[in-house]
Scaffold this motif. Structure first.
Motif, PDB file in Angstrom:
ATOM      1  N   ASP A  20      39.385   4.856  42.700  1.00  8.02           N
ATOM      2  CA  ASP A  20      40.671   4.372  43.213  1.00  8.02           C
ATOM      3  C   ASP A  20      41.577   5.540  43.590  1.00  8.02           C
ATOM      4  OD1 ASP A  20      39.815   1.808  42.851  1.00  8.02           O
ATOM      5  OD2 ASP A  20      40.880   1.504  40.946  1.00  8.02           O
ATOM      6  N   ALA A  21      41.626   6.548  42.724  1.00  2.00           N
ATOM      7  CA  ALA A  21      42.525   7.675  42.984  1.00  2.00           C
ATOM      8  C   ALA A  21      42.078   8.487  44.196  1.00  2.00           C
ATOM      9  CB  ALA A  21      42.584   8.574  41.749  1.00  2.00           C
ATOM     10  N   ASN A  22      40.763   8.586  44.385  1.00  3.62           N
ATOM     11  CA  ASN A  22      40.258   9.426  45.468  1.00  3.62           C
ATOM     12  C   ASN A  22      40.152   8.710  46.803  1.00  3.62           C
ATOM     13  OD1 ASN A  22      40.084  11.605  43.786  1.00  3.62           O
ATOM     14  ND2 ASN A  22      37.870  11.452  43.447  1.00  3.62           N
ATOM     15  N   SER A  23      40.399   7.407  46.815  1.00  9.18           N
ATOM     16  CA  SER A  23      40.337   6.695  48.094  1.00  9.18           C
ATOM     17  C   SER A  23      41.352   7.238  49.076  1.00  9.18           C
ATOM     18  CB  SER A  23      40.557   5.195  47.879  1.00  9.18           C
ATOM     19  OG  SER A  23      41.850   4.949  47.334  1.00  9.18           O
ATOM     20  N   ARG A  24      42.478   7.748  48.552  1.00  9.71           N
ATOM     21  CA  ARG A  24      43.495   8.331  49.430  1.00  9.71           C
ATOM     22  C   ARG A  24      43.003   9.619  50.078  1.00  9.71           C
ATOM     23  NH1 ARG A  24      46.136   7.012  44.691  1.00  9.71           N
ATOM     24  NH2 ARG A  24      46.122   9.193  44.026  1.00  9.71           N
ATOM     25  N   GLU A  25      42.001  10.246  49.423  1.00  8.81           N
ATOM     26  CA  GLU A  25      41.469  11.505  49.939  1.00  8.81           C
ATOM     27  C   GLU A  25      40.499  11.285  51.105  1.00  8.81           C
ATOM     28  OE1 GLU A  25      40.891  15.756  49.783  1.00  8.81           O
ATOM     29  OE2 GLU A  25      42.431  14.360  49.097  1.00  8.81           O
ATOM     30  N   GLU A  26      40.006  10.046  51.237  1.00  4.36           N
ATOM     31  CA  GLU A  26      38.969   9.793  52.228  1.00  4.36           C
ATOM     32  C   GLU A  26      39.461  10.052  53.647  1.00  4.36           C
ATOM     33  OE1 GLU A  26      37.441   5.904  51.669  1.00  4.36           O
ATOM     34  OE2 GLU A  26      36.520   6.369  49.730  1.00  4.36           O
ATOM     35  N   SER A  27      40.708   9.673  53.939  1.00  2.00           N
ATOM     36  CA  SER A  27      41.210   9.872  55.291  1.00  2.00           C
ATOM     37  C   SER A  27      41.294  11.367  55.616  1.00  2.00           C
ATOM     38  CB  SER A  27      42.585   9.216  55.456  1.00  2.00           C
ATOM     39  OG  SER A  27      43.513   9.769  54.536  1.00  2.00           O
ATOM     40  N   ARG A  28      41.699  12.174  54.621  1.00  2.00           N
ATOM     41  CA  ARG A  28      41.756  13.621  54.851  1.00  2.00           C
ATOM     42  C   ARG A  28      40.357  14.202  55.065  1.00  2.00           C
ATOM     43  NH1 ARG A  28      42.138  18.773  52.357  1.00  2.00           N
ATOM     44  NH2 ARG A  28      41.231  17.979  50.430  1.00  2.00           N
ATOM     45  N   GLN A  29      39.387  13.712  54.277  1.00  2.00           N
ATOM     46  CA  GLN A  29      38.012  14.183  54.453  1.00  2.00           C
ATOM     47  C   GLN A  29      37.489  13.796  55.829  1.00  2.00           C
ATOM     48  OE1 GLN A  29      36.417  16.202  52.693  1.00  2.00           O
ATOM     49  NE2 GLN A  29      36.260  15.712  50.536  1.00  2.00           N
ATOM     50  N   LEU A  30      37.833  12.572  56.284  1.00  2.00           N
ATOM     51  CA  LEU A  30      37.379  12.126  57.587  1.00  2.00           C
ATOM     52  C   LEU A  30      37.945  13.024  58.688  1.00  2.00           C
ATOM     53  CD1 LEU A  30      35.845  10.079  59.289  1.00  2.00           C
ATOM     54  CD2 LEU A  30      37.892   8.616  59.278  1.00  2.00           C
ATOM     55  N   TRP A  31      39.203  13.429  58.523  1.00  3.26           N
ATOM     56  CA  TRP A  31      39.805  14.322  59.510  1.00  3.26           C
ATOM     57  C   TRP A  31      39.076  15.665  59.543  1.00  3.26           C
ATOM     58  CZ3 TRP A  31      41.973  19.150  59.170  1.00  3.26           C
ATOM     59  CH2 TRP A  31      42.655  19.607  60.303  1.00  3.26           C
ATOM     60  N   ARG A  32      38.724  16.188  58.369  1.00  3.26           N
ATOM     61  CA  ARG A  32      38.034  17.478  58.317  1.00  3.26           C
ATOM     62  C   ARG A  32      36.631  17.372  58.916  1.00  3.26           C
ATOM     63  NH1 ARG A  32      38.537  21.261  53.226  1.00  3.26           N
ATOM     64  NH2 ARG A  32      38.184  22.729  54.931  1.00  3.26           N
ATOM     65  N   VAL A  33      35.943  16.257  58.665  1.00  6.54           N
ATOM     66  CA  VAL A  33      34.623  16.053  59.263  1.00  6.54           C
ATOM     67  C   VAL A  33      34.743  15.994  60.781  1.00  6.54           C
ATOM     68  CG1 VAL A  33      32.717  14.424  59.527  1.00  6.54           C
ATOM     69  CG2 VAL A  33      33.609  14.934  57.248  1.00  6.54           C
ATOM     70  N   SER A  34      35.761  15.267  61.269  1.00  3.54           N
ATOM     71  CA  SER A  34      35.973  15.190  62.717  1.00  3.54           C
ATOM     72  C   SER A  34      36.259  16.572  63.290  1.00  3.54           C
ATOM     73  CB  SER A  34      37.146  14.243  63.027  1.00  3.54           C
ATOM     74  OG  SER A  34      36.883  12.948  62.559  1.00  3.54           O
ATOM     75  N   ARG A  35      37.032  17.352  62.552  1.00  2.33           N
ATOM     76  CA  ARG A  35      37.358  18.709  62.992  1.00  2.33           C
ATOM     77  C   ARG A  35      36.088  19.564  63.082  1.00  2.33           C
ATOM     78  NH1 ARG A  35      39.426  22.613  65.881  1.00  2.33           N
ATOM     79  NH2 ARG A  35      39.508  24.602  64.776  1.00  2.33           N
ATOM     80  N   LEU A  36      35.176  19.412  62.123  1.00  8.30           N
ATOM     81  CA  LEU A  36      33.939  20.179  62.148  1.00  8.30           C
ATOM     82  C   LEU A  36      33.092  19.831  63.372  1.00  8.30           C
ATOM     83  CD1 LEU A  36      32.855  20.068  58.389  1.00  8.30           C
ATOM     84  CD2 LEU A  36      33.653  22.068  59.662  1.00  8.30           C
ATOM     85  N   TYR A  37      32.954  18.543  63.664  1.00  8.48           N
ATOM     86  CA  TYR A  37      32.127  18.148  64.801  1.00  8.48           C
ATOM     87  C   TYR A  37      32.784  18.526  66.128  1.00  8.48           C
ATOM     88  CZ  TYR A  37      28.574  15.891  62.034  1.00  8.48           C
ATOM     89  OH  TYR A  37      27.531  15.671  61.164  1.00  8.48           O
ATOM     90  N   GLU A  38      34.118  18.511  66.186  1.00  8.58           N
ATOM     91  CA  GLU A  38      34.799  18.976  67.373  1.00  8.58           C
ATOM     92  C   GLU A  38      34.553  20.475  67.566  1.00  8.58           C
ATOM     93  OE1 GLU A  38      37.251  19.018  70.803  1.00  8.58           O
ATOM     94  OE2 GLU A  38      36.054  17.518  69.753  1.00  8.58           O
ATOM     95  N   LEU A  39      34.539  21.211  66.471  1.00  5.58           N
ATOM     96  CA  LEU A  39      34.256  22.642  66.549  1.00  5.58           C
ATOM     97  C   LEU A  39      32.826  22.878  67.036  1.00  5.58           C
ATOM     98  CD1 LEU A  39      35.172  25.537  66.063  1.00  5.58           C
ATOM     99  CD2 LEU A  39      34.540  25.282  63.659  1.00  5.58           C
ATOM    100  N   LEU A  40      31.885  22.064  66.561  1.00  2.00           N
ATOM    101  CA  LEU A  40      30.513  22.161  67.042  1.00  2.00           C
ATOM    102  C   LEU A  40      30.438  21.899  68.546  1.00  2.00           C
ATOM    103  CD1 LEU A  40      28.559  20.339  64.186  1.00  2.00           C
ATOM    104  CD2 LEU A  40      28.141  22.680  64.929  1.00  2.00           C
ATOM    105  N   ARG A  41      31.152  20.865  68.995  1.00  2.00           N
ATOM    106  CA  ARG A  41      31.109  20.491  70.415  1.00  2.00           C
ATOM    107  C   ARG A  41      31.707  21.590  71.296  1.00  2.00           C
ATOM    108  NH1 ARG A  41      34.043  18.762  74.422  1.00  2.00           N
ATOM    109  NH2 ARG A  41      35.966  18.904  73.208  1.00  2.00           N
TER     110      ARG A  41
END
Length: 508
Positions: free
Chosen positions: A123-144
């Motif tokens: 429950d506490a870490n569910s708020r962290e998921e959106s931040r992790q998703l942003w970082r994952v998106s940032r990584l794939y954008e960097l790859l592209r």
């Protein structure tokens, strides 16, 4: 930011009690892992809180200390111990070690189910998921964007490491060598040992400790990269904080795609090199076309040599190492020999890197031609390389260069060697074949032992009188004995020629 151990113990319904390791209460808890296995760290991820009942704890104090150390090595956020069962109690030595390693040790009463702790963290870490998703998106954008800009290999992983605040290396886990030509990884020995311990496979994450480090000290981890060949993504900490395993696995997957693209490019160059070298050796390509293809490979024949190697396999592994070392080359496997066309200036680099594995293990023998200078000389250079390889094999050298001092004495060419063998040894060879005698080996042994009757007879397992009979028979068949200097010199040269033609090591 994920929930911390301190946040968890402040939740009154969980009823945690801190018994050691208070300095680590600000450790982030990415997830909760429950296990009563004796070695749970083998399956434990960084940032995870381990929950175990006392039945899962070893009884001896030294083993409990090791239990704490191994958890710290895999970067666990803490250890929660369920009370109320008939297992061993947590001993003072383990608590002291947890204090030293800043690994929180918590007790959990029987009335608190482990599932309640798992739910609280989720429950506490569910708020962290959106931040992790942003970082994952940032990584794939960097790859592209990196791929679009032409960044690849070492440069791409440098950028990904900067994004995560770590240093990334892509390496062969068996050797610890970078696949991008950066040399040996700083944790090559630890990686190879861990790889071997797991049956030459990589676990999802392998903790790497520097030599002579204190127990619990972790400086890097190796993450398995998907792909046809075992590959490790080595992640070295630069700020003391390991990125989440979710992010690291995304980097491993994205990096595997880039590595596959690079391998495909290398395979295309391997095929081009093999085709070009085949046509050059068979004299089936005109000079202009050859120059164009060699230029695409980064080769200038005026600066190149041809190497013949007694290498294991078809040379594919050597090609990968040469490509990783950024040595331009063309490779061809033909007639049980692997040929390499490469700049003469790169030869020392290639030999030092032990590019060529030997069929029997260790390093292969190499024969190196003279400078090639033009497409029309490649076939002649192949003959020179084969002859130099025979010299290296016969003399036990690592490598022989055509025209070296080791090749100045006759025979200097295969044609000269065949003439010497035919003129001097042919009567003995024919007699041995027709009568099942062993006169050539007798002569070779006698000369190798410096004409010692005792040593030669002992090595041949015959009586001295038998040796004398054989030597007299050799003189009758050939007209040459073993006392005159000129006869001894002729025998030596002929036997050397025979060994060179056979490519066999000799001791003379």
């Amino acid at each position: 930011m994920a929930i911390t151990v301190r946040d968890l113990i402040r939740l009154p319904h969980l009823r945690f009690t801190v018994v050691a390791g208070e300095a680590g209460l600000d450790n982030e808890v990415s997830w909760v892992h429950t296990s009563d296995l004796p070695e749970p760290w083998k399956w434990h991820g960084a940032g995870e809180l381990l929950l175990t009942n006392t039945v899962g704890l070893p009884a001896e104090e030294a083993e409990q200390v090791q239990f704490v150390e191994r958890l710290s090595e895999c970067d666990a956020s803490g250890l929660g111990i369920g009370l109320g069962l008939s297992g061993p109690s947590l001993l003072a030595g383990a608590r002291r070690r947890a204090d030293e390693l800043a690994l929180p040790l918590l007790t959990v009463p029987l009335s608190t189910p482990f599932t309640a702790i798992v739910r609280a963290v989720a429950d506490a870490n569910s708020r962290e998921e959106s931040r992790q998703l942003w970082r994952v998106s940032r990584l794939y954008e960097l790859l592209r964007t990196s791929a679009a800009a032409g960044s690849s290999g070492q440069e791409l992983f440098r950028k990904l490491g900067e994004e995560l605040g770590v240093r990334l290396s892509v390496v062969d886990p068996a050797t610890g060598h970078s696949l991008f030509g950066e040399g040996e990884c700083r944790y090559a020995a630890e990686l190879a040992a861990g790889y071997g311990t797991h049956g030459n496979t990589l676990p999802a994450m392998l903790t790497l400790r520097p030599p002579h480090a204190e127990p619990g000290a972790v400086a890097a981890v190796a993450v398995a990269m998907p792909g046809e060949h075992p590959t490790a993504l080595v992640v070295e900490f630069t700020d003391g904080q390991l990125p989440s395993m979710v992010l690291l696995h995304h980097v491993a997957v994205g990096g595997a795609l880039e590595l596959a693209r690079l391998m495909e490019s290398q395979e295309r160059m391997r095929r081009l090199g093999s085709n070009t070298l085949t046509r050059l050796l068979d004299r089936r390509i005109d000079s202009h076309a050859a120059q164009l293809q060699l230029a695409e490979l980064g080769l200038d024949l005026a600066k190149c040599v041809l190497i013949a190697a007694s290498a294991a396999g078809d040379g594919t592994a050597a090609h990968r190492r040469l490509a990783a070392a950024r040595v331009p080359h063309a490779l061809l496997h033909r007639d049980h020999t692997v040929y390499f066309l490469l700049p003469a200036t790169a030869l020392d680099t290639a030999v030092a890197a032990e590019i060529w594995p030997s069929p029997g293990g260790g390093t292969a023998r190499l024969g190196v031609s003279d400078r090639i200078t033009s497409p029309s000389r490649v076939a002649d250079a192949a003959q020179e390389a084969r002859w130099a390889l025979a010299v290296a094999s016969a003399s036990g050298q690592r490598a022989a260069n055509y025209g070296d001092e080791s090749m100045t004495l006759p025979p200097r060419t295969p044609a000269e060697a065949r003439v010497l063998v035919s003129r001097i040894l042919a009567p003995l060879i024919r007699h041995d074949a027709g009568h099942s005698t062993d006169y050539v080996a007798t002569l070779q042994t006698f000369l190798r032992t410096d004409r010692s009757w005792r040593d030669a007879a002992a090595e041949l397992h015959i009586h001295r009188q038998t040796l004398g009979y054989r030597l007299r028979k050799i003189e009758q068949l050939t007209g040459r004995g073993v006392t005159r200097t000129d006869h001894i010199a002729q025998w030596w040269l002929a036997l050397r020629a025979r060994d060179l033609l056979a490519g066999q090591p000799g001791d003379r």
